[in-house]
Design an enzyme around this catalytic site. Structure first.
Site, PDB file in Angstrom:
ATOM      1  N   TYR A 101       0.866  -1.179   0.000  1.00  0.00           N
ATOM      2  CA  TYR A 101       0.000   0.000   0.000  1.00  0.00           C
ATOM      3  C   TYR A 101       0.905   1.231   0.000  1.00  0.00           C
ATOM      4  O   TYR A 101       1.900   1.284   0.719  1.00  0.00           O
ATOM      5  CB  TYR A 101      -0.876   0.025   1.261  1.00  0.00           C
ATOM      6  CG  TYR A 101      -1.685   1.302   1.381  1.00  0.00           C
ATOM      7  CD1 TYR A 101      -3.009   1.361   0.946  1.00  0.00           C
ATOM      8  CD2 TYR A 101      -1.108   2.464   1.904  1.00  0.00           C
ATOM      9  CE1 TYR A 101      -3.732   2.539   1.032  1.00  0.00           C
ATOM     10  CE2 TYR A 101      -1.829   3.651   1.985  1.00  0.00           C
ATOM     11  CZ  TYR A 101      -3.134   3.676   1.538  1.00  0.00           C
ATOM     12  OH  TYR A 101      -3.852   4.847   1.620  1.00  0.00           O
ATOM     13  N   GLU A 183      -3.273   7.539  -4.243  1.00  0.00           N
ATOM     14  CA  GLU A 183      -3.198   6.271  -3.504  1.00  0.00           C
ATOM     15  C   GLU A 183      -3.034   5.106  -4.466  1.00  0.00           C
ATOM     16  O   GLU A 183      -3.757   5.023  -5.460  1.00  0.00           O
ATOM     17  CB  GLU A 183      -4.485   6.084  -2.678  1.00  0.00           C
ATOM     18  CG  GLU A 183      -4.468   4.818  -1.833  1.00  0.00           C
ATOM     19  CD  GLU A 183      -5.827   4.528  -1.225  1.00  0.00           C
ATOM     20  OE1 GLU A 183      -5.995   4.754  -0.008  1.00  0.00           O
ATOM     21  OE2 GLU A 183      -6.734   4.088  -1.954  1.00  0.00           O
TER      22      GLU A 183
END
Ligand code: GDP
Ligand code: MN
Length: 369
Positions: A101, A183
């Site tokens: 992530y 993101e």
């Protein structure tokens, strides 16, 4: 403005961030063609502005054309959280060794970015373990910072180099495009040791969009915006409650900035271009009146040739015909301003000598002060 995954990936690739090859398809025919270019298996991904597609079953793997036919048609009509997809991304299936992530987000209070990384990707970041956060200056991440955070997470060798490169490119995108969030979840580690962005969530600051004409192609044109364009206006719908009307893009944009600096939220801006007549101003108000969330209108008109009494007449007419029932705060510089003031007397419109005062009044009124 939140970009769709395919748009975010388009930006990623412009910055040299590796992404799987993919095509957006809106019809089965397009999907078929795309998949045969890529070769099976492919992944179908609904293009939505909401998250959690995987969980909702809106990401499907297809091993052959037979599967594609059924799954594509299913996804095209499948709503997630009430939203139908804006096309389906047909994407090359990649072999993943590990998922990470990675995100950068703007921290307004600190006037800097934060980089959040976890060695557990592909799941919600709240649930991920082994994560670390780094404060990144507003001009972007340094090589040293990128290396430090990689080391902190236990990365080494090719992965560390790949991670640094990835973080620096993402940071460059963030700074140059004035993004609020970028993101990547997951950033996938491939067998060759490099990282690839399997997903993209990018949010661009609405208030800085005018500095980025290259991002306009990502903007969704509402029906009203399309209608305005036909009348020769440029309308951009935003999320706030104050509408801004003016002549000239630069003037309208700077008014927009001033409204947000004064603590207000712009709900629309409308530039009616070169010449202002009673008719064009009336039409502009008509367009704005269709946006129900608008609670105040700021009019900023500038130009020696604009007869301000004609503009005032349009505002008076708009009230008389019940086109609007919200207050108008107008700063009009030009000829005949005394006549304009007389006309507006007693209406819900207020004339101001400078735009700062007009904006302050509008913001106060909307906030109920
Ligand atoms: P989200 O649910 O909206 O976040 O959708 P993502 O695009 O992040 O995909 C969700 C998950 O699907 C990823 O975490 C991967 O595990 C899986 N996935 C997506 N694309 C691929 C792919 O090309 N190959 C493999 N093996 N898995 C994929
Ligand atoms: Mn994801």
């Amino acid at each position: 403005m939140r970009l769709f995954e395919y748009q975010g990936k388009d930006l990623f690739s412009q910055y040299g961030i590796r992404i799987p090859t993919s095509y957006v398809a809106e019809s089965l025919e397009e999907a078929r063609k795309s998949a045969s270019k890529l070769g099976y298996p492919v992944v179908l991904k609904s293009q939505l502005s909401v998250g959690g597609r995987g969980k909702a079953g809106a990401i499907l793997k297809c091993n052959n054309e037979g599967e594609l036919v059924g799954k594509f048609s299913y996804l095209l009509t499948k709503a997630v959280n009430g939203e139908l997809p804006r096309g389906i991304l047909v994407e090359e299936m990649v072999e993943i060794k590990k998922e990470f992530y990675l995100s950068l987000f703007l921290d307004r209070t600190k006037r800097s970015y934060s980089l959040l990384v976890s060695t557990e990707g592909g799941i919600e970041i709240e649930k991920a373990g082994n994560k670390t956060i780094l404060n990144v200056p507003i001009d972007g991440i340094s090589n040293q910072d990128a290396e430090d955070i990689g080391l902190q997470l236990g990365m080494s060798g090719n992965l560390l180099i790949s991670f640094e490169d990835f973080a620096i490119k993402l940071s460059k995108l963030m700074v140059e495009k004035e993004a609020e969030l970028a993101e990547v979840n997951p950033a996938a580690l491939l067998n060759d040791g490099s990282l690839i962005a399997l997903d993209a969530k990018v949010i661009i600051d609405d208030n800085s969009l005018f500095r980025h004409p290259e991002l306009r192609k990502f903007q969704h044109v509402s029906e009203l915006e399309a209608q305005a364009e036909k009348s020769g206006f440029t309308l951009v719908e935003l999320e706030g409650d104050i509408a801004i009307i003016g002549n000239g893009a630069g003037l309208v944009m700077s008014t927009l900035d001033m409204v947000s600096e004064a603590g207000g939220k712009a709900g629309a801006f409308l530039d009616f271009g070169g010449s202002a007549t009673t008719q064009t101003i009336y039409e502009a108000i008509k367009v704005i009146s269709k946006i129900k969330r608008i609670e105040a209108v700021v009019v900023n008109l500038f130009g020696g040739i604009v007869k301000t009494n004609l503009v005032a007449q349009a505002i008076v007419d708009a009230y008389k015909n019940n086109l609007i029932n919200v207050p108008v705060f107008a700063r009009i510089s030009g000829a005949e301003s005394d006549k304009a003031k007389d006309l507006l007397m007693g209406s819900q419109a207020k004339l101001f000598d400078n735009i700062e005062d007009a904006i302050t009044s509008a913001v106060d009124t909307v906030k109920g002060n």
